[in-house]
Motif scaffolding. Structure first.
Motif, short mmCIF file in Angstrom:
data_model
loop_
_atom_site.label_atom_id
_atom_site.label_comp_id
_atom_site.label_asym_id
_atom_site.label_seq_id
_atom_site.Cartn_x
_atom_site.Cartn_y
_atom_site.Cartn_z
N GLY A 1 -124.35 -86.83 8.47
CA GLY A 1 -123.59 -85.91 9.31
C GLY A 1 -122.46 -85.22 8.57
N SER B 1 -131.97 -89.32 8.38
CA SER B 1 -131.10 -89.35 9.55
C SER B 1 -130.24 -88.09 9.61
N ARG C 1 -132.33 -85.11 10.54
CA ARG C 1 -132.61 -85.06 11.97
C ARG C 1 -131.42 -84.51 12.75
N LEU C 2 -130.20 -84.88 12.31
CA LEU C 2 -129.00 -84.34 12.96
C LEU C 2 -128.94 -82.82 12.80
N ASP D 1 -131.41 -81.31 15.14
CA ASP D 1 -130.88 -81.35 16.51
C ASP D 1 -129.92 -80.20 16.75
#
Lengths: 410, 422
Positions: A25, A384, A387-388, A391
């Motif tokens: 992130g 991960s 994927r963020l 999104d």
């Protein structure tokens, strides 16, 4: 007419950097530019540049009778352009001789053929275009990542219009038959199969400098004797990693001298001539059909997929990556798509292989992680974050006014 | 006091405890000589002063610790003793060698306690070596009581006692049964037993541990006193870090070993995720079970919501707490367990196993049996979804941590000393 067909695999993955949990992130830089550039430069210096020069010399000095083929993954080409452009130039020089054929593969050296036909075809077309624009040659023969092959893959490759595909002459699919002939696929879809003679290929690629091997030291004379002893072949297919020259076998082993003397020795002391895969494809008459219901590859003793898939680490990460396919493709974001494809490169899954004991040495050599578990953790952290990103891009898309999507549809 | 690590370089609860005890003891007017095996070598020069047995010179740039250091002598012994490792792990680490050798090269201490003999090949030889050095110290120093923390130092304690004739207190922070379950290392057990048999009194960090000492080591109950650890030595953690995931975060933090029950955490995580996917689980730390845990997460196909961080440095531990919504300590056997207190101090509500000493002193923590992953999953779900609950735990929990004071520990220890010396 007996032929020898050389095919060299050239590939460098975009290795991931050490991507920590705390980076999720926060950082979208997944790839280790420093390490990748360092490796590219090192391998260019030890292998690509000197070997390309040697091949060019050999083609010229044998007046076109020495002919070879390459498959260079798109991700390797990308890195050469960025880090070592002189490597691209030297391949261009080879292309201009007319004695060199470039094969098609998946741009990202991926395992897409096992998972998604759509993605597989996209990557093959990307690769074809890349080769055309760089070298002005259109690939007519296909070779899949790590020579992975199955009946199903053959159908997709035939559909794309290729004349032939290369794969492994694996014992368990050939049985008593010889790899030294062309074969048809299981349902005669017009694609010809050229099979690797793993004995004679690996004598050069793996065993050349092995002191414990009975064939050591391997001289050009000895090797040509062996070629002559092969019983009535149509073609002997010598497929290997290009990095064999100078990287896997260091220059001190004499690998360059061996190669320098091989073509003239073959031409003067045998009935063999050198052919490229597409020349063989148009010339040879297949002698039978090959049935491969379960995929094979050129890796390890098993000649199967277990170097990349099969343990929980590999299967989990592989499934999660391709689960994102439709979402990634439906968002028109170039950077996202490029990263997703780079994450498909088979090497990432190779690093997660846990069968270290039989072929561990080879695996370890190509692996910069301490353990397959480290490789998995790192890859999943990257995934991960990916994927963020996906999104948030999807959410942005929803927020935008409707008319934009209407325009696209109209 | 014989110990094996000391702040600011702390690898686990024992270092924190030794610091808390020593600090509070000196505030009560005691003078403490603290002997540690040289383990890491990268202690912060601001704090650490090497004091050789005959040369008590203290030169501090940090005023904060001045008063404290005035009353303490710190002696280090150049040894490879490493806390928390079993003999097998020790063998691996020592064989790998590089990391620790490198650290020794960077050693900022100018003087070391010199002794004859080579480095021992095994952990048990190191224990002997440490004891030999202790014997020399025992002769050269003046003191009233000997206090040995955990098994590596028991032999040193007993030898010192034999030489000086002073009373020996053994402080049990963990037993071999905590570290290894039922498959104990007999030699370690024997050393522990030897220490306890020869001690004048035994201090246990919890009733949980006291019971083990009485039942498993055959000590008479009158000889064993529970004195709980304190908790007020933490620096308040208000680490600010931006959250980048929208899901709540549930954290396991500690050595990934049998003792800490990481597999129960994964089991509970997978149960929660089945009904409530808006949560991420993090397993922070490293240990001999890490690889197995990674494989388990992959096998259960929960890796989308389950992350590993590897070993965390102190700063990253604070970061991790700041990112957490729930902290779980599912220890199979935990003599005390300081980490939940650190979590509470960082405003994170905690779930702890009933098989932990800390559960004896905490009210504002959810307590479950380590094996009851259903209850653990329930508790996680509750803390994540019922804000009233987590709010209460956060505000009350912080007060509770502050009220568990090392002064109380020290006062009780002092009384114990006085009784022994009477």
């Amino acid at each position: 007419m007996k032929s020898i067909c050389f095919y060299f695999q050239v590939h460098q993955p975009f290795r991931l950097k050490n991507y920590r949990f705390f980076d999720i992130g926060r950082s979208h830089e997944y790839f280790d530019d420093i390490q990748n550039s360092w490796i590219c430069k090192r391998v260019a210096e030890k292998c690509y540049l000197p070997t390309n020069k040697l091949m060019l010399d050999l083609i010229k000095s044998n007046n076109g009778r020495f002919r070879i083929s390459y498959s260079i993954s798109g991700v390797a080409l990308d890195q050469f352009e960025r880090f070592t452009p002189e490597v691209i130039d030297s391949f261009k020089a080879l292309a201009e001789t007319g004695c060199v054929e470039f094969l098609a593969e998946t741009y990202n050296h991926s395992l897409a053929s096992l998972k998604s036909k759509k993605e597989f075809i996209s990557q093959v077309n990307m690769q074809k275009q890349r080769i055309e624009s760089l070298f002005g040659l259109t690939p007519k023969v296909f070779r899949n990542t790590e020579l992975i092959y199955s009946d199903h893959i053959a159908d997709m490759v035939a559909e794309m219009g290729f004349e032939a595909q290369l794969t492994e002459g694996a014992k368990h699919i050939l049985g008593w038959r010889s790899p030294n002939f062309a074969y048809n696929t299981s349902n005669n879809n017009g694609l010809k199969l050229l099979l690797k003679n793993f004995q004679l290929s690996d004598d050069i690629a793996f065993r050349f400098s092995q002191h414990s091997w009975e064939g050591f030291p391997l001289t050009t004379e000895k090797y040509v004797d062996w070629l002559n002893k092969v019983d009535n072949p149509d073609c002997i297919n010598l497929f290997m990693d290009y990095e064999t020259f100078g990287e896997h076998q260091w220059k001190e082993t004499g690998i360059f001298e061996f190669m320098r003397n091989l073509p003239s020795r073959v031409l003067s002391h045998s009935d063999f001539s050198f052919k490229t895969p597409s020349e063989l494809a148009s010339e040879l008459v297949p002698v039978g059909n090959i049935h491969v219901p379960y995929p094979i590859s050129w890796a390890d003793e098993e000649r199967d997929l277990t170097a990349w898939l099969g343990n929980d680490l590999q299967d989990d990460s592989f499934e999660q990556l391709y689960e994102l396919e439709s979402r990634v493709l439906s968002i028109d974001d170039e950077a996202l798509l490029r990263d997703w494809r780079k994450l498909q490169t088979s090497d990432h899954f190779y690093y997660m292989c846990t069968k270290w004991f039989s072929d561990g040495d080879v695996h370890k050599y190509f692996n910069h992680y301490d353990s397959p578990y480290d490789a998995y953790i790192n890859y999943m952290n990257v995934l991960s974050d990916f994927r963020l990103r996906l999104d948030s891009l999807e959410q942005n898309l929803k927020k935008k006014p409707k008319n934009e999507s209407n325009v696209n549809e109209g | 006091m014989f110990g094996w690590e000391f702040p600011p370089h702390i690898t686990g609860g024992l270092g924190t405890a030794c610091f808390g005890i020593t600090k509070a003891m000196t505030q009560l007017g005691n003078h403490v000589i603290f002997v540690v095996p040289k383990t890491y070598g990268d202690e912060d020069g601001n704090y650490t002063k090497l004091v050789s047995a005959s040369d008590v010179s203290i030169d501090l740039s940090q005023n904060l610790y001045k008063e404290f250091w005035d009353n303490i002598s710190y002696i280090e012994i150049n040894s490879k003793l490493i806390p928390y490792l079993g003999t097998d792990d020790y063998f691996n680490v020592i064989n790998k060698g590089e990391k620790y050798v490198a650290l020794e090269k960077n050693n900022i201490h100018s003087k070391k306690y010199e002794f004859s003999g080579k480095y021992g090949e095994t952990l048990l030889e190191e224990v002997e070596r440490y004891a030999m050095v202790a014997a020399k110290l025992a002769k050269d120093n003046d003191y009233d009581i000997i206090h040995a923390h955990d098994w590596l130092t028991y032999k040193a304690g007993v030898i010192s006692k034999n030489i000086s004739g002073k009373k020996l207190v053994i402080h049990v922070h963990a037993t071999e049964f905590d570290r290894s379950g039922e498959n104990i290392n007999q030699m370690v057990y024997d050393i522990e037993r030897f220490g306890m048999d020869n001690a004048d009194h035994i201090v246990a960090v919890s009733d949980y541990t006291r019971n083990i000492i009485i039942n498993r080591y055959g000590q008479s109950p009158e000889k064993v006193t529970t004195i709980h650890n304190g908790a007020d030595s933490f620096v308040t953690n208000d680490y600010a870090i931006e959250r980048t995931v929208k899901e709540k975060v549930v954290t396991f933090l500690g050595r990934i070993t049998f003792q800490k029950g990481p597999d129960y955490f994964i089991e509970a995580a997978s149960k929660v995720l089945k009904v409530y996917p808006n949560v991420r689980f993090v397993m922070a730390g490293s240990g001999d079970m890490l690889n197995r845990m990674v494989a388990l997460v992959a096998k259960k196909r929960i890796s989308k919501n389950f992350h590993f961080t590897g070993f965390l440095k102190v700063e990253d531990v604070n970061k991790m707490f700041a990112l957490s919504d729930v902290y779980v300590m599912p220890s199979v056997s935990e003599p005390f367990g300081i980490s939940p207190l650190e979590a509470m101090n960082s405003n994170v509500p905690v779930i702890i196993s009933k098989q932990s000493g800390v559960s004896e002193v905490l009210k504002y923590a959810i307590k479950v049996d380590f094996w009851d992953t259903d209850a653990m999953a329930d508790a996680i779900y509750g803390l994540l979804n019922y804000p009233a609950l987590s709010k209460m735990f956060i505000s009350k929990g912080r007060n509770e941590v502050e009220s568990i004071r090392w002064e109380d520990t020290a006062r009780r220890l002092n009384d114990l000393y006085n009784n022994l010396l009477r």
